[in-house]
Design an enzyme around this catalytic site. Sequence first.
Site, short mmCIF file in Angstrom:
data_model
loop_
_atom_site.label_atom_id
_atom_site.label_comp_id
_atom_site.label_asym_id
_atom_site.label_seq_id
_atom_site.Cartn_x
_atom_site.Cartn_y
_atom_site.Cartn_z
N LYS A 297 -49.59 32.65 1.72
CA LYS A 297 -48.58 32.88 2.46
C LYS A 297 -48.44 34.34 3.24
CE LYS A 297 -44.29 31.96 3.63
NZ LYS A 297 -44.71 32.53 5.10
N SER B 260 -42.55 29.27 7.14
CA SER B 260 -41.66 30.36 6.64
C SER B 260 -40.25 29.95 7.03
CB SER B 260 -42.52 31.49 7.26
OG SER B 260 -42.18 32.62 6.40
N SER C 92 -41.73 37.48 3.62
CA SER C 92 -41.73 36.01 3.18
C SER C 92 -42.70 35.77 2.26
CB SER C 92 -41.92 35.26 4.76
OG SER C 92 -40.81 35.12 5.38
N LYS D 19 -41.58 33.69 -0.55
CA LYS D 19 -41.52 32.25 -0.73
C LYS D 19 -42.41 31.66 -1.85
CE LYS D 19 -39.27 32.43 3.75
NZ LYS D 19 -39.52 32.42 5.02
#
Length: 351
Positions: A219, A112, A57, A60
């Site tokens: 993140k 997320s 993720s 992202k």
Amino acid sequence: MKKITLIIICFMSIIICWTFSSATAAYEVSRGEVVMEVSSGRLLYSHNESLTMPMASTTKIITAITIIEKCDLQSVIEVGSETTGIEGSSVYLKAGDRFTVEDLLYGLMLRSGNDCAETLAVFCSGSISAFCNEMQNTATRCGATDSRFANPHGLPCKGHYTTALDLCKITCYALKNSKFSEIVATKRHTATELSSGTKIIWQNKNKLLNFFDGADGVKTGYTKEAGRCFVGSATRGGMRVVSVVLNSPQMFERSEELLDNAFTDFNLVKIIDKSRFDYVAFTPDRKNAYKLNVENDFYYPLGINEKFEIECNIPETLPYTAKIGDKAGEIKIYLKKQLIFSQNIYTLVND
């Protein structure tokens, strides 16, 4: 025109030692790692930085900055059925829900949400594949040449990968955007589903924001294939640093260690101060003088006893036709014999 070249050699006297090795790490070294200072892009540390790997993720990050650059954040999106029920992490969007682009960006980066990723991608570009092309364009602008994107969320997919170095470049690029920085530094956000007026609270999964001094992004990520991945950022003393760990068994602890080492071992130094640039050039008869100036300050992270050279190429005289704003010379900064910065010197005021 004859010019005078001034070479100024400067040292940073910081009694420190920048050592990053598996032997000295308190926590297990990740499969790929990078630490970089944001404003300069200077690579402070790396391990397997060019090894291509899945990134889960943390994908992202590039999804978010692509959306921010291409979309009106106050536009309202009506969620379609094709972007709901996406596997993995989710904010549980339902078909017919209406959110602003901005709220879905918070769902993307704080929780997320894979459903947020696909909803934003389709809204932006009409399809997932078209949006992946936009992600690739963003990567090119960042100088991330060893990455490929097959989806906007990072679920396992053939042809979807990055390197620690590329991901760090992408993040440094994204953090220069104030809206991106604001979103990833947010610990808690209240979104509004516009059809019903329902308020939804999203808490950030980034634990670094709660326990690391100066933490301000960015993140988390995990899949079985990619392992634990994390991109962290923090700012101290005006210096913002990004760490990337890919396939890291102790992603938060290792990131904290990498960031702490960076702040211990490097200082952000103001090498050029435009307000103190104090040079004058004369016309050949010495009847007219022009103050000279540079347009930008220059900061750079420097470590133990690092020597940098300032080469200032200024004219011995200016032509009689010189005008305010004319280029008069150039200033260059070298570190370890490598050019790290240059800018023009201009005429400013006719004294």
